[in-house]
Scaffold this motif. Structure first.
Motif, PDB file in Angstrom:
ATOM      1  N   PRO A  15       0.947  -0.991   0.092  1.00  0.00           N
ATOM      2  CA  PRO A  15      -0.535  -0.018  -0.330  1.00  0.00           C
ATOM      3  C   PRO A  15       0.599   1.650  -0.158  1.00  0.00           C
ATOM      4  N   PRO A  16       0.076   2.399  -0.544  1.00  0.00           N
ATOM      5  CA  PRO A  16       1.583   3.460  -0.280  1.00  0.00           C
ATOM      6  C   PRO A  16       1.514   3.997   1.205  1.00  0.00           C
ATOM      7  N   GLY A  17       3.020   4.323   1.145  1.00  0.00           N
ATOM      8  CA  GLY A  17       3.289   4.731   2.023  1.00  0.00           C
ATOM      9  C   GLY A  17       3.967   3.435   3.176  1.00  0.00           C
ATOM     10  N   ALA A  18       3.764   2.327   2.060  1.00  0.00           N
ATOM     11  CA  ALA A  18       3.936   1.499   3.440  1.00  0.00           C
ATOM     12  C   ALA A  18       5.627   1.463   3.544  1.00  0.00           C
ATOM     13  N   GLN A  19       5.994   1.012   4.623  1.00  0.00           N
ATOM     14  CA  GLN A  19       7.309   1.145   4.991  1.00  0.00           C
ATOM     15  C   GLN A  19       8.123  -0.145   4.738  1.00  0.00           C
ATOM     16  N   CYS A  20       8.867  -0.640   4.782  1.00  0.00           N
ATOM     17  CA  CYS A  20      10.080  -2.137   5.102  1.00  0.00           C
ATOM     18  C   CYS A  20      10.475  -1.835   5.559  1.00  0.00           C
ATOM     19  N   SER A  21      10.167  -3.288   6.779  1.00  0.00           N
ATOM     20  CA  SER A  21      10.733  -3.913   7.224  1.00  0.00           C
ATOM     21  C   SER A  21      12.342  -4.408   7.219  1.00  0.00           C
ATOM     22  N   GLY A  22      12.901  -3.904   9.333  1.00  0.00           N
ATOM     23  CA  GLY A  22      14.250  -4.642   8.991  1.00  0.00           C
ATOM     24  C   GLY A  22      14.461  -6.127   9.250  1.00  0.00           C
ATOM     25  N   MET A  23      14.939  -6.516   9.103  1.00  0.00           N
ATOM     26  CA  MET A  23      15.363  -7.834   8.945  1.00  0.00           C
ATOM     27  C   MET A  23      16.026  -8.188  10.911  1.00  0.00           C
ATOM     28  N   GLU A  24      15.835  -8.954  11.121  1.00  0.00           N
ATOM     29  CA  GLU A  24      15.921 -10.135  12.660  1.00  0.00           C
ATOM     30  C   GLU A  24      17.119 -10.744  12.700  1.00  0.00           C
ATOM     31  N   GLN A  25      17.812 -11.042  12.047  1.00  0.00           N
ATOM     32  CA  GLN A  25      19.696 -11.586  11.888  1.00  0.00           C
ATOM     33  C   GLN A  25      19.996 -11.602  10.517  1.00  0.00           C
ATOM     34  N   GLY A  26      21.444 -11.515  10.864  1.00  0.00           N
ATOM     35  CA  GLY A  26      22.426 -11.656  10.239  1.00  0.00           C
ATOM     36  C   GLY A  26      23.026 -10.076  10.147  1.00  0.00           C
ATOM     37  N   PRO A  27      24.050 -10.293   9.275  1.00  0.00           N
ATOM     38  CA  PRO A  27      24.971  -8.505   9.200  1.00  0.00           C
ATOM     39  C   PRO A  27      24.219  -7.446   8.888  1.00  0.00           C
ATOM     40  N   ALA A  28      22.831  -8.102   8.947  1.00  0.00           N
ATOM     41  CA  ALA A  28      22.199  -6.529   7.923  1.00  0.00           C
ATOM     42  C   ALA A  28      20.551  -6.362   8.885  1.00  0.00           C
TER      43      ALA A  28
END
Length: 170
Positions: A15-28
């Motif tokens: 949807p418009p304005g949706a933000q990408c969620s971060g990861m819980e594991q790994g180098p990023a």
């Protein structure tokens, strides 16, 4: 691209304005990136990395490539899909020699890759330098350092295609 709903059907537009969620594991992961130069912008950085590479340190782009000499050489690599035709790796410690060096990756190409319109003119002209730059881009800490520089420590994400979906500060 996975934003907010990792179980959404492939190809679904958020949807418009949706933000990408971060990861819980790994180098990023958000927690890993909080202790990097991204600091308080770690959630943005992690969200971009999730969209660009799904957290893979060795992944290459299937759409950003040079084909000027009939080859198919990817130009964007690693966690943040660093475009090797326009970015250097400064203070990179070569794992083979142990030496700290600057890899002037743009010198591995005849021109910068600026999108599909430049694909057929762009080509690798220094294969050894290109391979060294790919190795550097696949190194998580080196990739993160370049992404920090490009994004001004995570405050500006306009150079990443994933930000068209994430909507983070440009």
């Amino acid at each position: 691209w996975r934003c907010l709903a990792p179980d959404a059907p492939a190809g679904e537009t958020p949807p418009p304005g949706a933000q990408c969620s971060g990861m819980e594991q790994g180098p990023a992961s958000v927690s890993s990136l909080e202790s990097s130069c991204f600091g308080q912008n770690a959630s943005y950085a992690s969200g971009i990395a999730r969209e660009e590479s799904h957290g893979s340190t060795i992944i290459h782009s299937g759409v950003d490539y040079c084909a000027g000499d009939g080859s198919h050489d990817s130009v964007s690599w690693g966690l943040f899909q660093i475009n090797l035709t326009v970015h250097k790796f400064e203070n990179y410690t070569n794992p083979i020699s142990g030496l700290t060096e600057t890899l002037d990756c743009p010198k591995a190409f005849n021109m910068p890759y600026r999108g599909a319109s430049s694909r057929d003119q762009c080509k690798v002209t220094n294969r050894l330098l290109y391979q060294a730059c790919v190795r550097a881009a696949q190194n998580p800490s080196a990739n993160i350092r370049v992404a920090c520089k490009i994004s001004k420590n995570g405050s500006r994400w306009g150079q990443w295609g994933a930000n068209n979906i994430c909507g983070f500060p440009k």
